[in-house]
Design an enzyme around this catalytic site. Structure first.
Site, mmCIF file in Angstrom:
data_model
loop_
_atom_site.group_PDB
_atom_site.id
_atom_site.type_symbol
_atom_site.label_atom_id
_atom_site.label_comp_id
_atom_site.label_asym_id
_atom_site.label_seq_id
_atom_site.Cartn_x
_atom_site.Cartn_y
_atom_site.Cartn_z
ATOM 1 N N ASN A 7 0.857 -1.191 0.000
ATOM 2 C CA ASN A 7 0.000 0.000 0.000
ATOM 3 C C ASN A 7 0.897 1.247 0.000
ATOM 4 O O ASN A 7 1.749 1.401 0.879
ATOM 5 C CB ASN A 7 -0.895 -0.045 1.249
ATOM 6 C CG ASN A 7 -1.822 1.154 1.326
ATOM 7 O OD1 ASN A 7 -1.382 2.284 1.173
ATOM 8 N ND2 ASN A 7 -3.086 0.918 1.575
ATOM 9 N N ASP A 9 -0.152 4.489 -0.029
ATOM 10 C CA ASP A 9 -0.850 5.710 0.396
ATOM 11 C C ASP A 9 0.085 6.723 1.060
ATOM 12 O O ASP A 9 -0.037 7.929 0.863
ATOM 13 C CB ASP A 9 -1.947 5.384 1.422
ATOM 14 C CG ASP A 9 -3.121 4.655 0.813
ATOM 15 O OD1 ASP A 9 -3.191 4.554 -0.421
ATOM 16 O OD2 ASP A 9 -3.975 4.183 1.583
ATOM 17 N N HIS A 10 1.005 6.200 1.885
ATOM 18 C CA HIS A 10 1.788 7.143 2.693
ATOM 19 C C HIS A 10 2.928 7.802 1.943
ATOM 20 O O HIS A 10 3.534 8.752 2.433
ATOM 21 C CB HIS A 10 2.201 6.494 4.008
ATOM 22 C CG HIS A 10 0.977 6.196 4.822
ATOM 23 N ND1 HIS A 10 0.118 7.199 5.234
ATOM 24 C CD2 HIS A 10 0.415 5.036 5.205
ATOM 25 C CE1 HIS A 10 -0.906 6.655 5.870
ATOM 26 N NE2 HIS A 10 -0.753 5.348 5.859
ATOM 27 N N HIS A 43 -5.660 3.662 -1.591
ATOM 28 C CA HIS A 43 -7.002 3.959 -1.089
ATOM 29 C C HIS A 43 -7.359 5.380 -1.520
ATOM 30 O O HIS A 43 -6.732 6.340 -1.067
ATOM 31 C CB HIS A 43 -6.964 3.831 0.445
ATOM 32 C CG HIS A 43 -8.298 4.041 1.118
ATOM 33 N ND1 HIS A 43 -8.480 3.820 2.458
ATOM 34 C CD2 HIS A 43 -9.503 4.444 0.647
ATOM 35 C CE1 HIS A 43 -9.735 4.068 2.786
ATOM 36 N NE2 HIS A 43 -10.375 4.462 1.710
ATOM 37 N N ARG A 45 -9.494 8.069 -0.877
ATOM 38 C CA ARG A 45 -10.455 8.456 0.165
ATOM 39 C C ARG A 45 -11.315 9.607 -0.325
ATOM 40 O O ARG A 45 -10.894 10.414 -1.150
ATOM 41 C CB ARG A 45 -9.708 8.867 1.439
ATOM 42 C CG ARG A 45 -8.956 7.726 2.104
ATOM 43 C CD ARG A 45 -8.363 8.174 3.416
ATOM 44 N NE ARG A 45 -9.372 8.251 4.451
ATOM 45 C CZ ARG A 45 -9.531 7.368 5.424
ATOM 46 N NH1 ARG A 45 -8.724 6.340 5.529
ATOM 47 N NH2 ARG A 45 -10.481 7.515 6.317
ATOM 48 N N ARG A 49 -7.124 12.816 1.102
ATOM 49 C CA ARG A 49 -6.039 13.274 1.980
ATOM 50 C C ARG A 49 -4.663 12.804 1.511
ATOM 51 O O ARG A 49 -3.665 13.402 1.832
ATOM 52 C CB ARG A 49 -6.271 12.856 3.422
ATOM 53 C CG ARG A 49 -6.136 11.384 3.667
ATOM 54 C CD ARG A 49 -6.250 11.039 5.123
ATOM 55 N NE ARG A 49 -7.589 11.252 5.631
ATOM 56 C CZ ARG A 49 -8.061 10.676 6.727
ATOM 57 N NH1 ARG A 49 -7.270 9.888 7.443
ATOM 58 N NH2 ARG A 49 -9.280 10.876 7.139
ATOM 59 N N HIS A 50 -4.616 11.673 0.786
ATOM 60 C CA HIS A 50 -3.309 11.243 0.262
ATOM 61 C C HIS A 50 -3.389 10.934 -1.238
ATOM 62 O O HIS A 50 -2.953 11.742 -2.043
ATOM 63 C CB HIS A 50 -2.675 10.108 1.092
ATOM 64 C CG HIS A 50 -3.609 9.048 1.619
ATOM 65 N ND1 HIS A 50 -4.475 8.361 0.819
ATOM 66 C CD2 HIS A 50 -3.776 8.567 2.876
ATOM 67 C CE1 HIS A 50 -5.137 7.483 1.558
ATOM 68 N NE2 HIS A 50 -4.751 7.590 2.818
ATOM 69 N N GLU A 69 -8.527 0.384 -2.916
ATOM 70 C CA GLU A 69 -9.370 0.371 -1.710
ATOM 71 C C GLU A 69 -10.321 1.546 -1.787
ATOM 72 O O GLU A 69 -9.918 2.650 -2.170
ATOM 73 C CB GLU A 69 -8.509 0.559 -0.459
ATOM 74 C CG GLU A 69 -7.745 -0.648 -0.051
ATOM 75 C CD GLU A 69 -6.942 -0.346 1.201
ATOM 76 O OE1 GLU A 69 -7.191 0.671 1.869
ATOM 77 O OE2 GLU A 69 -6.043 -1.119 1.480
ATOM 78 N N THR A 99 -6.819 6.318 10.186
ATOM 79 C CA THR A 99 -6.710 5.232 9.218
ATOM 80 C C THR A 99 -7.989 4.405 9.326
ATOM 81 O O THR A 99 -8.828 4.695 10.171
ATOM 82 C CB THR A 99 -5.446 4.386 9.488
ATOM 83 O OG1 THR A 99 -5.364 3.332 8.526
ATOM 84 C CG2 THR A 99 -5.449 3.767 10.887
ATOM 85 N N THR A 100 -8.134 3.393 8.454
ATOM 86 C CA THR A 100 -9.379 2.615 8.443
ATOM 87 C C THR A 100 -9.572 1.881 9.777
ATOM 88 O O THR A 100 -8.810 0.986 10.123
ATOM 89 C CB THR A 100 -9.354 1.596 7.279
ATOM 90 O OG1 THR A 100 -8.893 2.271 6.112
ATOM 91 C CG2 THR A 100 -10.729 1.021 7.026
ATOM 92 N N GLU A 150 -10.708 -9.611 3.210
ATOM 93 C CA GLU A 150 -9.442 -9.247 3.840
ATOM 94 C C GLU A 150 -9.735 -9.115 5.331
ATOM 95 O O GLU A 150 -10.584 -8.314 5.742
ATOM 96 C CB GLU A 150 -8.901 -7.941 3.264
ATOM 97 C CG GLU A 150 -7.578 -7.552 3.919
ATOM 98 C CD GLU A 150 -6.883 -6.380 3.236
ATOM 99 O OE1 GLU A 150 -7.113 -6.142 2.034
ATOM 100 O OE2 GLU A 150 -6.118 -5.698 3.928
ATOM 101 N N HIS A 193 -3.577 -4.601 7.748
ATOM 102 C CA HIS A 193 -3.724 -3.443 8.625
ATOM 103 C C HIS A 193 -2.832 -3.561 9.855
ATOM 104 O O HIS A 193 -2.980 -4.495 10.644
ATOM 105 C CB HIS A 193 -5.167 -3.184 9.082
ATOM 106 C CG HIS A 193 -5.383 -1.735 9.399
ATOM 107 N ND1 HIS A 193 -5.016 -1.185 10.598
ATOM 108 C CD2 HIS A 193 -5.854 -0.710 8.650
ATOM 109 C CE1 HIS A 193 -5.274 0.099 10.577
ATOM 110 N NE2 HIS A 193 -5.776 0.429 9.404
ATOM 111 N N GLY A 194 -1.914 -2.617 9.955
ATOM 112 C CA GLY A 194 -1.027 -2.550 11.111
ATOM 113 C C GLY A 194 0.064 -3.610 11.135
ATOM 114 O O GLY A 194 0.738 -3.781 12.152
HETATM 115 N N1 PXP Z 1 -5.625 -3.276 4.048
HETATM 116 C C1 PXP Z 1 -6.639 -2.384 4.112
HETATM 117 C C2 PXP Z 1 -7.979 -2.821 3.659
HETATM 118 C C3 PXP Z 1 -6.416 -1.067 4.567
HETATM 119 O O1 PXP Z 1 -7.448 -0.191 4.623
HETATM 120 C C4 PXP Z 1 -5.111 -0.679 4.923
HETATM 121 C C5 PXP Z 1 -4.849 0.729 5.352
HETATM 122 O O2 PXP Z 1 -5.070 1.596 4.294
HETATM 123 C C6 PXP Z 1 -4.089 -1.636 4.817
HETATM 124 C C7 PXP Z 1 -4.374 -2.944 4.405
HETATM 125 C C8 PXP Z 1 -2.674 -1.309 5.142
HETATM 126 O O3 PXP Z 1 -2.539 -0.970 6.488
HETATM 127 P P1 PXP Z 1 -1.163 -0.440 7.012
HETATM 128 O O4 PXP Z 1 -0.870 0.837 6.286
HETATM 129 O O5 PXP Z 1 -1.401 -0.244 8.477
HETATM 130 O O6 PXP Z 1 -0.134 -1.506 6.712
#
Ligand code: PXP
Length: 242
Positions: A7, A9-10, A43, A45, A49-50, A69, A99-100, A150, A193-194
């Site tokens: 991902n 996004d950041h 993602h 959004r 934002r990103h 996403e 975050t989500t 997921e 996630h995380g």
């Molecule tokens: N999977 C989904 C569905 C998410 O929404 C996110 C966060 O955007 C991630 C994975 C990735 O999470 P992280 O950035 O915490 O690794």
């Protein structure tokens, strides 16, 4: 072989700090692919934002497999149907969240989700639903016609981070049971996630998880070791024999 979706996004979060052109998430995506990841996740959004609309269109033109996403939002659905990514992952979205937070409530929004899944599938887009490790949510996900779920690993990651071993072990068992049930229904089973370079290790024991989607930890690590190395390090862990 397990798969890794990165991902990005950041990378866009950093760009938006100055609202300029750099760093470009599209270039980042190319580097992630060179490092060997299996898909690129972003993602779009509602509040932009990103990731920006332009990023999604450019990524579709450049990457091998794009997983978009998105929330259940008319405007974003329209963009997705224009872009036709390989996959969409439906997630819940709140404006005020960092975050989500939490998974999609497929039971509560069943008809809406089923109709959207149908629309995407008619356009040959694979659909994954981001849900908590909950049997009823998995059952409802299967009934929508989605291809995959997921599993939200946020709670597990939080307990792990705080060294609450009994809690993360409990959450891990919950994820394992959910993954077993999910794959028994024929759904592809992903998780994310995380997740980071430490907390991913116990999760590798859950053999039904076919794909991990990871963003934040890889992008953070890339500041110190470079993006290609950061992705390669995660791949080395994920692709190790089970
Ligand atoms: N999977 C989904 C569905 C998410 O929404 C996110 C966060 O955007 C991630 C994975 C990735 O999470 P992280 O950035 O915490 O690794």
């Amino acid at each position: 072989m397990r798969k890794l979706g990165v991902n990005i996004d950041h990378v866009a979060t950093l760009r938006q700090a100055r609202k300029g052109r750099f760093p470009d998430p599209v270039i980042a995506a190319g580097i992630c692919e060179i490092a060997g990841c299996d898909s690129i996740v972003c993602h779009l959004r509602e509040d932009r934002r990103h990731i920006q609309d332009r990023d999604v269109y450019e990524l579709k033109k450049t990457v091998r497999r794009l997983n978009l996403e998105m929330a259940i939002n008319e405007e974003i659905i329209e963009i997705a149907l224009n872009v036709i990514p390989a996959q969409v992952t439906l997630v819940p979205e709140k404006r005020e969240e960092l975050t989500t937070e939490g998974g999609l409530d497929v039971i509560k929004n069943f008809e809406k989700i089923r109709d959207i899944v149908k629309k995407f599938k008619e356009n040959k887009i694979e659909v994954s639903l981001f849900i908590e490790p909950d049997f009823e949510q998995i059952g409802a996900s299967k009934e929508t016609g989605a291809d995959a779920i997921e599993i939200h690993t946020g709670k597990y990651a939080e307990y792990f981070e705080n060294d609450q071993e009994n809690l993360w072990q409990k959450e891990l068992s919950k994820i394992a049971r959910a993954a077993e049930y999910s794959s028994s229904t024929g759904l592809k089973t992903h998780a994310g996630h995380g997740l980071d370079y430490r907390n991913i290790i116990p999760l590798l024991e859950v053999k039904q998880i076919q794909e991990f989607n990871i963003g934040y930890s890889i992008i953070c690590h890339s500041l110190f070791v470079g993006l290609k190395n950061a992705v390669a390090e995660m791949l080395k862990i994920i692709k190790s024999p089970i």
